[in-house]
Structures are given as C-alpha cells and as structure tokens.
Design a protein around this motif. Structure first.
Motif, PDB file in Angstrom:
ATOM      1  N   PRO A 167     -37.664  31.464  26.823  1.00 54.22           N
ATOM      2  CA  PRO A 167     -38.781  31.528  25.868  1.00 54.22           C
ATOM      3  C   PRO A 167     -40.138  31.199  26.490  1.00 54.22           C
ATOM      4  CG  PRO A 167     -37.311  29.675  25.387  1.00 54.22           C
ATOM      5  CD  PRO A 167     -36.606  30.536  26.370  1.00 54.22           C
ATOM      6  N   GLU A 168     -40.160  30.277  27.476  1.00 50.40           N
ATOM      7  CA  GLU A 168     -41.439  29.922  28.092  1.00 50.40           C
ATOM      8  C   GLU A 168     -42.060  31.094  28.852  1.00 50.40           C
ATOM      9  OE1 GLU A 168     -38.176  28.300  30.894  1.00 50.40           O
ATOM     10  OE2 GLU A 168     -38.535  28.517  28.724  1.00 50.40           O
ATOM     11  N   ILE A 169     -41.240  32.088  29.206  1.00 54.78           N
ATOM     12  CA  ILE A 169     -41.741  33.306  29.851  1.00 54.78           C
ATOM     13  C   ILE A 169     -41.957  34.394  28.815  1.00 54.78           C
ATOM     14  CG2 ILE A 169     -41.213  35.127  31.521  1.00 54.78           C
ATOM     15  CD1 ILE A 169     -39.597  33.067  33.090  1.00 54.78           C
ATOM     16  N   LEU A 170     -40.955  34.599  27.953  1.00 54.25           N
ATOM     17  CA  LEU A 170     -41.013  35.676  26.965  1.00 54.25           C
ATOM     18  C   LEU A 170     -42.175  35.491  25.987  1.00 54.25           C
ATOM     19  CD1 LEU A 170     -39.540  38.219  25.900  1.00 54.25           C
ATOM     20  CD2 LEU A 170     -38.215  36.706  24.412  1.00 54.25           C
ATOM     21  N   LEU A 171     -42.480  34.247  25.613  1.00 54.35           N
ATOM     22  CA  LEU A 171     -43.510  33.982  24.606  1.00 54.35           C
ATOM     23  C   LEU A 171     -44.867  33.660  25.221  1.00 54.35           C
ATOM     24  CD1 LEU A 171     -41.374  31.858  22.110  1.00 54.35           C
ATOM     25  CD2 LEU A 171     -41.803  34.330  22.097  1.00 54.35           C
ATOM     26  N   SER A 172     -44.940  33.662  26.553  1.00 49.69           N
ATOM     27  CA  SER A 172     -46.212  33.385  27.227  1.00 49.69           C
ATOM     28  C   SER A 172     -47.150  34.582  27.083  1.00 49.69           C
ATOM     29  CB  SER A 172     -45.959  33.103  28.713  1.00 49.69           C
ATOM     30  OG  SER A 172     -47.162  33.194  29.453  1.00 49.69           O
ATOM     31  N   ARG A 173     -48.346  34.337  26.547  1.00 48.40           N
ATOM     32  CA  ARG A 173     -49.301  35.435  26.371  1.00 48.40           C
ATOM     33  C   ARG A 173     -49.704  36.031  27.717  1.00 48.40           C
ATOM     34  NH1 ARG A 173     -53.465  34.479  21.360  1.00 48.40           N
ATOM     35  NH2 ARG A 173     -51.879  34.106  19.758  1.00 48.40           N
ATOM     36  N   GLN A 175     -47.816  36.226  30.443  1.00 52.19           N
ATOM     37  CA  GLN A 175     -46.706  37.054  30.917  1.00 52.19           C
ATOM     38  C   GLN A 175     -46.574  38.331  30.080  1.00 52.19           C
ATOM     39  OE1 GLN A 175     -44.998  36.375  33.750  1.00 52.19           O
ATOM     40  NE2 GLN A 175     -46.388  34.633  33.944  1.00 52.19           N
ATOM     41  N   GLN A 176     -46.820  38.211  28.790  1.00 51.48           N
ATOM     42  CA  GLN A 176     -46.761  39.394  27.929  1.00 51.48           C
ATOM     43  C   GLN A 176     -47.832  40.403  28.315  1.00 51.48           C
ATOM     44  OE1 GLN A 176     -47.179  37.788  23.976  1.00 51.48           O
ATOM     45  NE2 GLN A 176     -45.013  37.197  23.802  1.00 51.48           N
ATOM     46  N   LEU A 177     -49.041  39.919  28.574  1.00 48.65           N
ATOM     47  CA  LEU A 177     -50.142  40.805  28.972  1.00 48.65           C
ATOM     48  C   LEU A 177     -49.849  41.459  30.313  1.00 48.65           C
ATOM     49  CD1 LEU A 177     -52.976  41.940  28.476  1.00 48.65           C
ATOM     50  CD2 LEU A 177     -53.905  39.881  29.585  1.00 48.65           C
ATOM     51  N   LYS A 178     -49.332  40.661  31.254  1.00 47.11           N
ATOM     52  CA  LYS A 178     -48.985  41.187  32.575  1.00 47.11           C
ATOM     53  C   LYS A 178     -47.944  42.294  32.457  1.00 47.11           C
ATOM     54  CE  LYS A 178     -47.136  39.742  37.072  1.00 47.11           C
ATOM     55  NZ  LYS A 178     -46.606  38.588  37.873  1.00 47.11           N
ATOM     56  N   LYS A 304     -36.839  41.422  50.141  1.00 46.82           N
ATOM     57  CA  LYS A 304     -36.944  42.205  48.905  1.00 46.82           C
ATOM     58  C   LYS A 304     -36.178  41.550  47.758  1.00 46.82           C
ATOM     59  CE  LYS A 304     -37.696  46.693  51.112  1.00 46.82           C
ATOM     60  NZ  LYS A 304     -37.197  48.082  51.282  1.00 46.82           N
ATOM     61  N   THR A 305     -35.023  40.965  48.077  1.00 46.78           N
ATOM     62  CA  THR A 305     -34.227  40.309  47.043  1.00 46.78           C
ATOM     63  C   THR A 305     -34.962  39.088  46.486  1.00 46.78           C
ATOM     64  OG1 THR A 305     -32.173  41.038  48.115  1.00 46.78           O
ATOM     65  CG2 THR A 305     -31.995  39.251  46.514  1.00 46.78           C
ATOM     66  N   ALA A 306     -35.641  38.353  47.388  1.00 45.00           N
ATOM     67  CA  ALA A 306     -36.376  37.165  46.949  1.00 45.00           C
ATOM     68  C   ALA A 306     -37.513  37.518  46.009  1.00 45.00           C
ATOM     69  CB  ALA A 306     -36.919  36.418  48.165  1.00 45.00           C
ATOM     70  N   LYS A 307     -38.031  38.729  46.114  1.00 45.18           N
ATOM     71  CA  LYS A 307     -39.152  39.154  45.274  1.00 45.18           C
ATOM     72  C   LYS A 307     -38.709  39.690  43.910  1.00 45.18           C
ATOM     73  CE  LYS A 307     -42.385  40.330  49.006  1.00 45.18           C
ATOM     74  NZ  LYS A 307     -43.166  41.430  49.638  1.00 45.18           N
ATOM     75  N   LEU A 308     -37.423  39.902  43.747  1.00 41.33           N
ATOM     76  CA  LEU A 308     -36.943  40.438  42.476  1.00 41.33           C
ATOM     77  C   LEU A 308     -37.223  39.450  41.347  1.00 41.33           C
ATOM     78  CD1 LEU A 308     -33.504  41.980  43.515  1.00 41.33           C
ATOM     79  CD2 LEU A 308     -35.572  43.225  42.892  1.00 41.33           C
ATOM     80  N   ASN A 309     -37.705  39.983  40.246  1.00 39.46           N
ATOM     81  CA  ASN A 309     -38.021  39.149  39.084  1.00 39.46           C
ATOM     82  C   ASN A 309     -37.396  39.803  37.849  1.00 39.46           C
ATOM     83  OD1 ASN A 309     -39.160  37.801  36.885  1.00 39.46           O
ATOM     84  ND2 ASN A 309     -41.119  37.491  37.920  1.00 39.46           N
ATOM     85  N   PRO A 310     -36.166  39.429  37.524  1.00 40.65           N
ATOM     86  CA  PRO A 310     -35.477  40.108  36.417  1.00 40.65           C
ATOM     87  C   PRO A 310     -36.175  39.939  35.079  1.00 40.65           C
ATOM     88  CG  PRO A 310     -34.288  38.126  37.060  1.00 40.65           C
ATOM     89  CD  PRO A 310     -35.340  38.349  38.100  1.00 40.65           C
ATOM     90  N   TYR A 311     -36.788  38.787  34.854  1.00 39.45           N
ATOM     91  CA  TYR A 311     -37.422  38.540  33.562  1.00 39.45           C
ATOM     92  C   TYR A 311     -38.635  39.441  33.361  1.00 39.45           C
ATOM     93  CZ  TYR A 311     -34.507  34.362  33.946  1.00 39.45           C
ATOM     94  OH  TYR A 311     -33.457  33.493  34.101  1.00 39.45           O
ATOM     95  N   MET A 312     -39.514  39.501  34.387  1.00 34.55           N
ATOM     96  CA  MET A 312     -40.685  40.365  34.270  1.00 34.55           C
ATOM     97  C   MET A 312     -40.257  41.833  34.244  1.00 34.55           C
ATOM     98  SD  MET A 312     -43.831  40.933  33.852  1.00 34.55           S
ATOM     99  CE  MET A 312     -44.266  39.192  33.746  1.00 34.55           C
ATOM    100  N   THR A 313     -39.253  42.187  35.020  1.00 35.72           N
ATOM    101  CA  THR A 313     -38.773  43.572  35.027  1.00 35.72           C
ATOM    102  C   THR A 313     -38.318  43.987  33.636  1.00 35.72           C
ATOM    103  OG1 THR A 313     -38.061  43.379  37.339  1.00 35.72           O
ATOM    104  CG2 THR A 313     -37.124  45.188  36.052  1.00 35.72           C
ATOM    105  N   VAL A 316     -41.382  44.317  31.302  1.00 31.83           N
ATOM    106  CA  VAL A 316     -42.129  45.547  31.589  1.00 31.83           C
ATOM    107  C   VAL A 316     -41.412  46.757  30.991  1.00 31.83           C
ATOM    108  CG1 VAL A 316     -42.804  47.151  33.419  1.00 31.83           C
ATOM    109  CG2 VAL A 316     -43.256  44.703  33.681  1.00 31.83           C
ATOM    110  N   MET A 317     -40.115  46.824  31.206  1.00 31.93           N
ATOM    111  CA  MET A 317     -39.355  47.965  30.697  1.00 31.93           C
ATOM    112  C   MET A 317     -39.354  48.000  29.175  1.00 31.93           C
ATOM    113  SD  MET A 317     -36.197  47.957  33.441  1.00 31.93           S
ATOM    114  CE  MET A 317     -35.443  49.488  32.921  1.00 31.93           C
ATOM    115  N   GLU A 318     -39.254  46.835  28.552  1.00 29.54           N
ATOM    116  CA  GLU A 318     -39.234  46.797  27.093  1.00 29.54           C
ATOM    117  C   GLU A 318     -40.579  47.160  26.481  1.00 29.54           C
ATOM    118  OE1 GLU A 318     -36.342  46.466  25.111  1.00 29.54           O
ATOM    119  OE2 GLU A 318     -35.802  46.990  27.160  1.00 29.54           O
TER     120      GLU A 318
END
Length: 423
Positions: A167-173, A175-178, A304-313, A316-318
């Motif tokens: 929630p601290e990522i999903l509800l962050s304005r 992160q949402q804007l990004k 490349k694996t260290a840079k993966l960010n599943p939450y932001m990915t 973005v897709m959603e």
C-alpha cells in the motif's frame, strides 16, 4: 468471487479466437482409476478458486475471472497409450485447442492411458497462471492421487494489484504519477511504431524434446559452479552461440529470459494461481571467447535483474489498459527482434516415490501462443536429469534449423565439459 484480469492476463487472453496454451506432461508407473483422478482434480478446485473460475466480459468488454456457485469439473480426456512419444502429439493438440472460457474452467486434463505406464497432461490457458503455479498444483494432484484425504490447505487468492503491490507504494501519489507518465509514454510510442498490415504466417508448429542423463546433468551443474555462473546464464550463452552458428547473420543475438516475480514480491506465494511475469534480455559478444562471454553475461544478468521493479511494472501496465490493442498489434505484426524465449524452471522439488505409483519423469512444460515469435525453450531438472522442450513454428524458425540449434547446443555443452576437465 470475481476480479478483473490484469493487463498482462488480458494480453495473454486475447479475444478468445486464438489459443495461448501451456502444457505440463508427466509419466506415472502404476494403475489408476478414473474416480481417483476426478477426486484429485476436484480437490484442486476446492483449494484454488481460480481453477473453478470462468471468464465473462462486462458491459465495457472488460474480462473478469468469476467463480461460479456451481463448480464445473475440470474436463478429462482419455486416450489409449500407443507409444513413448504420444505425450508430444497430445501436447500439440492441447496447444491448438481453444478454451471455451465462458463455460468451462481454464484447466483441462489428458490421461494417455496404458496398462502399467500412463502419461498425463495438464493443459491450461497461459492467462490463468505461469509454470511455477502449475508445478504447485501438479505437486498437490500427485499428493491427493496417492492419498485421497491428504491435506493441501486452501489458497488465499490474489484479488487484484492491491494484493501484490504494498500500500505504501500503490497509494503513493508520487508513484502513481510516475507509473501514469511512464505508461502514457509507452502507450504513445507503441501507437506510432510502424508494423506490417499482416502478422507473420506461423505455419506448422513443432516440438523438439531431449534429456541429459544424470551424469551429464551433474557435470553441467558442477561446471557452472566452478565458473561461478548460474546454469541459466550458461545455457543462455550456449543457446545464443547455437543460433549464431546455425543462422549466421539472420540471428538476432537476443534471448528473452522470464524472471520469477516471486523472487521480488513475497506476497505471491508458491501455490498462488498467478500469471504475471518479469523479463530480461541477454546478448553475447562475438569478439569474446565463450568463457569471457559467460562472465560478461553473468554480470549483465545480475545488473538487469537488480533493476527489475515488479511493483512499478505492474502499476505502469495497469495504467495502460486503454493501449492494450496497440500493444497486442505490435507483438503480432511487428518484426521479430529476438531469437528465442528461454525459461529454466530449475530443480523440480516433487517426490518421485508414492505408495501405489512412481513418478518416472516430468517433461519440461511447453507453451505456444499468437503474440509474435513462438520460438521458446524450457528446461527443468527432475530426478537429477535435465530435460528440454523446444517449441517453434516453421514461419519463424524452420524445423530443420531448430534441430540444428539443438544439435549445436548439445555439442557445445559436451565440448565445454570436456575442455574444463569436468567429464
């Protein structure tokens, strides 16, 4: 219970006119009753709600997983076992058979029935889950087939992005804007990428299968440890070398490798029915030796694996559901830019010995779908033997060249083991 399909799941689902199916075949020694198989499948549906789900579209044509009040059993198809390779032909049949997902579950079962040995297949729509989830319900199926009252628990299903992204990522304005900005940029770029009017003609699909015995498999793992690289990196390097050797200037020098999201998102458990995946692309350097490429690629994979960010990915897709049509069109009509997708499931932690039967082998899963280049290689290790399934279509990679790639891979692996003194 219901939830909207996520962006990636919708892309895999498509419009329902083209199959995107995965198959997990396995071989059992023993005798079985259809009642016991039905019971085991029904227990899977009790544990996993999405194995009971159908897909329905709402008034805006958005697809939803919906668990019906009346459980519709997983379909079972029985065929007589005539030979050792029947499972390959039945796998291809499963690839090509559409799911009637508005009336039946997204999972079905094939029993290739023999007197003392049976091959069995789980076929599922790729929008339902990935290979990791499928291995979880294969483990549970075998456990119940062996002991009908065995306890397998109940899944607490993922009901949406909120069950994955903290929630601290999903509800962050911020992160949402990004996510929204990145999603809009990607959607705009995809919209203007030139693509052909027609998709590449796939032509005939095929499968090539082979195994390494326990000795070679063990030597391969030892070699990778001595070189301080992963088995995945080693096989990716071998695969790129083989494509270059066989295809020459027609090779793209790119292999796509799925990365299990569970490594980064602990909210997704091993037995969750879930289909979201991450991806990295690896390439080699023609000017380097095989060993130097190994180490260079291992560093690239780690970076490349260290840079993966599943939450932001996911966020973005959603944010890009309205661009789904353009993304799908690009994948179907755009020019292929990679040689192969390569997935290594690693060591399968499933028992081979049961009270009334033996699990002789698990063949590496196969998958094929309509979103561009179908060339895919999947490997897994069971009972110490490394197993390979190589899928493709004549329109992307001719069968004769695929056979040559396989032969070159086998030869290169054996040469590397000999050069290193492992053999």
């Amino acid at each position: 219970m219901r939830r909207k399909l996520l962006f990636g799941e919708r892309m895999l689902l498509g419009d329902g006119t083209e199959p995107f199916n995965a198959v997990i075949p396995f071989r059992l020694r023993g005798t079985f009753k259809i009642e016991d198989i039905k019971h085991a499948l029904s227990r899977l549906q009790i544990k996993h709600p999405w194995l009971r789900a159908l897909i329905h579209h709402d008034e805006k044509n958005v697809p939803w997983f919906e668990v019906t009040e009346r459980t519709i059993p997983i379909p079972i198809r029985i065929v007589d076992r005539k030979g050792e390779d029947d499972w390959q032909e039945e796998s291809k049949r499963e690839w090509q058979t559409l799911f009637n997902y508005g009336e039946e579950p997204l999972l079905r079962f094939t029993w290739i029935k023999g007197e003392k040995v049976s091959d069995m297949l789980f076929g599922f729509h790729h929008c339902l889950c990935d290979g990791g989830s499928a291995m979880a319900f294969l483990y549970e199926f075998l456990k119940i087939l062996d002991h009908p009252s065995a306890e397998i628990g109940l899944e607490n299903p993922i009901l949406g992005i909120q069950d994955v992204v903290p929630p601290e990522i999903l509800l962050s304005r911020k992160q949402q804007l990004k996510a929204k900005v990145i999603g809009r940029l990607a959607a705009t770029a995809v919209k203007w990428v030139p693509v052909g009017k027609k998709a590449v003609e796939r032509q005939k699909d095929y499968m090539i299968h082979w195994k390494f015995d326990e000795m070679i498999s063990k030597e391969l793992v030892f070699y990778c440890k001595s070189e301080e690289v992963t088995v995945n990196t080693f096989l990716s390097t071998v695969l790129l070398h083989a494509f270059k050797k066989v295809r020459g200037t027609a090779a793209f020098n790119k292999v796509s490798c799925p990365v299990d999201i569970r490594r980064f998102a602990p909210q997704i458990k091993e037995d969750h029915i879930f289909a979201f995946g991450l991806m990295i692309v690896v390439s080699s350097d023609d000017k380097m030796s095989f060993s130097d490429n190994l180490w260079m690629m291992q560093e690239a994979v780690e970076r490349k694996t260290a840079k993966l960010n599943p939450y932001m990915t996911m966020m973005v897709m959603e944010s890009a559901h309205d661009a789904l049509k353009n993304f799908t069109k690009l994948l179907k009509h755009g020019k292929s830019s990679n040689d192969c997708m390569f997935s290594n499931l690693g060591r399968i932690q499933i028992s081979d010995q049961y009270k009334d039967f033996t699990l002789e082998t698990i063949f590496s899963p196969s998958v094929i779908g309509p979103l561009g280049n179908t060339t895919t290689m999947v490997t897994s290790t069971f009972r110490g033997e490394m197993d390979f399934s190589f899928m493709g279509s004549e329109g992307y990679l001719p069968h004769s060249e695929a056979l040559a790639v396989r032969d070159e891979m086998i030869q290169t692996i054996k040469q590397q083991l000999e050069y290193s003194g492992v053999s």
